[in-house]
Motif scaffolding. Structure first.
Motif, PDB file in Angstrom:
ATOM      1  N   ALA A 174       0.831  -1.211   0.000  1.00 53.97           N
ATOM      2  CA  ALA A 174       0.000   0.000   0.000  1.00 53.97           C
ATOM      3  C   ALA A 174       0.862   1.256   0.000  1.00 53.97           C
ATOM      4  O   ALA A 174       0.525   2.250  -0.657  1.00 53.97           O
ATOM      5  N   LYS A 177       1.984   1.789  -3.574  1.00 50.25           N
ATOM      6  CA  LYS A 177       0.892   2.229  -4.433  1.00 50.25           C
ATOM      7  C   LYS A 177       0.581   3.709  -4.215  1.00 50.25           C
ATOM      8  O   LYS A 177       0.353   4.462  -5.178  1.00 50.25           O
ATOM      9  N   VAL A 190      -8.755   5.847  -2.705  1.00 50.65           N
ATOM     10  CA  VAL A 190      -8.573   4.396  -2.736  1.00 50.65           C
ATOM     11  C   VAL A 190      -8.770   3.857  -4.148  1.00 50.65           C
ATOM     12  O   VAL A 190      -8.007   3.007  -4.618  1.00 50.65           O
ATOM     13  N   GLU A 191      -9.790   4.359  -4.826  1.00 54.16           N
ATOM     14  CA  GLU A 191     -10.089   3.861  -6.168  1.00 54.16           C
ATOM     15  C   GLU A 191      -8.929   4.105  -7.133  1.00 54.16           C
ATOM     16  O   GLU A 191      -8.656   3.271  -8.008  1.00 54.16           O
ATOM     17  N   ARG A 194      -5.468   2.163  -5.847  1.00 53.66           N
ATOM     18  CA  ARG A 194      -5.547   0.710  -5.998  1.00 53.66           C
ATOM     19  C   ARG A 194      -4.986   0.231  -7.333  1.00 53.66           C
ATOM     20  O   ARG A 194      -4.511  -0.897  -7.459  1.00 53.66           O
ATOM     21  N   GLN A 278      -0.942  -7.787  -1.928  1.00 55.72           N
ATOM     22  CA  GLN A 278      -2.018  -6.893  -2.366  1.00 55.72           C
ATOM     23  C   GLN A 278      -2.796  -6.404  -1.138  1.00 55.72           C
ATOM     24  O   GLN A 278      -3.306  -7.204  -0.360  1.00 55.72           O
ATOM     25  N   ASP A 280      -5.927  -4.527   0.962  1.00 54.82           N
ATOM     26  CA  ASP A 280      -7.352  -4.252   0.793  1.00 54.82           C
ATOM     27  C   ASP A 280      -7.575  -2.744   0.935  1.00 54.82           C
ATOM     28  O   ASP A 280      -6.648  -1.968   1.188  1.00 54.82           O
ATOM     29  N   ASP A 281      -8.822  -2.317   0.775  1.00 54.81           N
ATOM     30  CA  ASP A 281      -9.116  -0.892   0.776  1.00 54.81           C
ATOM     31  C   ASP A 281      -8.813  -0.242   2.121  1.00 54.81           C
ATOM     32  O   ASP A 281      -8.379   0.916   2.178  1.00 54.81           O
ATOM     33  N   LEU A 284      -5.177   0.477   2.200  1.00 58.93           N
ATOM     34  CA  LEU A 284      -4.863   1.604   1.330  1.00 58.93           C
ATOM     35  C   LEU A 284      -5.217   2.930   1.988  1.00 58.93           C
ATOM     36  O   LEU A 284      -4.499   3.924   1.840  1.00 58.93           O
TER      37      LEU A 284
END
Length: 336
Positions: A174, A177, A190-191, A194, A278, A280-281, A284
């Protein structure tokens, strides 16, 4: 891409630490579900300020400052995520004690000593036991380097099997990202965040791998003196190798789009697959919450995640700063 200020950070327990030019911030998901954010101006050591303009010298010194900052962030996150702590820590006298001064540098020194023994002294001793079967000094030093790489990879893969560490690795992803999104000039929601990759060219995982690879080349040139001298050379040359690796990674981060740089960065980027997961929201959101105050301290305005309006600013000991505006309030993007 936005103004060339290097942003970076690290994953901590249930959170992320971010640092920029003028400030650092740690965002932690408390047991209550609330995001707690501690931020403060960066106070580099006097030595770090003096060596900052000096290539190949600054790397090891700045690494020490980074380790100290990371240790403080780790202690903060550990205290706030312990049972019965979190956002209720300020309601009783049992608050986290900020780690500073000699105790902080003792913890950093202990971590450095452990790393040197595990990744440099232990492989050398193992290779020395095989020297009776190896005629060439170059081959002996190369075997030592291969053992060192095997220990690093084995260590990363072993801790990656632990559920708690796998979650830390998700926060690591995260962090990458969120930084990718900012460097691309994207919104910190977040959108949008991601969509970006887990790997980043300036990652500390790549730095460690680069140190290991450079050490094979450097130590291969030293011959095969007495074991005591070989141990001393490994310890004394680690800062120099770290300084060279720092400059290489810094250069690679600035020129990551060139094909040759991408080829050279490929081993470190591949290794990051073992140290990231990876997110999750919810994870993030924490990474974004850590990056926003750092960007604000550097004078940047960003459009961020509306759901972060519940994040709370706190002191290093977990006490809330109610007088500070909520960090998640969306603001317009800075004009290009």
């Amino acid at each position: 891409m936005n103004e060339q200020v290097t942003y970076g950070g690290q994953a901590v327990i249930e959170g992320v630490m971010m640092r920029g030019r003028d400030a650092m911030a740690v965002a932690v998901r408390a047991p209550s579900g609330e995001i707690l954010v501690w931020s403060e101006p960066i106070r580099c050591s006097r030595l770090a300020r003096r060596v900052r303009p000096l290539p190949f010298v600054r790397g090891a010194i700045l690494l020490g400052d980074t380790l100290a900052l990371g240790m403080r962030a780790l202690m903060f996150s550990a205290a706030l995520t312990a049972p019965n702590r979190g956002n209720e820590a300020h309601e009783n006298g049992d608050r986290p004690t900020p780690v500073r001064g000699m105790s902080l540098w003792f913890a950093v020194a202990a971590a450095v000593i452990f790393a040197i023994v595990l990744f440099f002294v232990l492989p050398l001793v193992a290779a020395a036991l095989l020297d009776r079967f190896i005629a060439s000094a170059v081959v002996s030093n190369t075997v030592e380097g291969v053992i060192r790489l095997a220990i690093l990879l084995g260590y990363v893969l072993a801790i990656g099997r632990m559920p708690e560490i796998r979650r830390v690795f998700a926060y690591h992803g995260a962090e990458h990202k969120a930084i990718h999104a900012w460097e691309a000039g994207d919104d910190l929601t977040v959108e949008r965040v991601r969509r970006y990759p887990l790997e980043h060219p300036r990652c500390g995982t790549g730095f460690l791998l680069l140190v290991m690879l450079l050490s094979i080349v450097v130590f291969a040139l030293l011959g095969r003196p007495a074991l005591e001298l070989r141990i001393a050379s490994r310890i004394l040359l680690v800062p120099l190798i770290a300084g060279v690796a720092y400059e290489c990674l810094k250069f690679g981060g600035r020129h990551a789009n060139r094909w040759l740089t991408r080829v050279l960065l490929t081993p470190g980027m591949r290794m990051q697959r073992a140290t990231t997961r990876q997110p999750d929201d919810a994870i993030l959101e924490v990474a974004i919450a850590a990056l926003v105050p750092v960007l604000a301290a550097d004078g940047h305005a960003v459009r961020t995640e509306p759901r972060l309006a519940n994040a709370r600013r706190v002191e290093a000991d977990g006490r809330p700063l109610d007088e500070i505006a909520e960090i998640g309030e969306p603001v317009p993007l800075a004009a290009d």
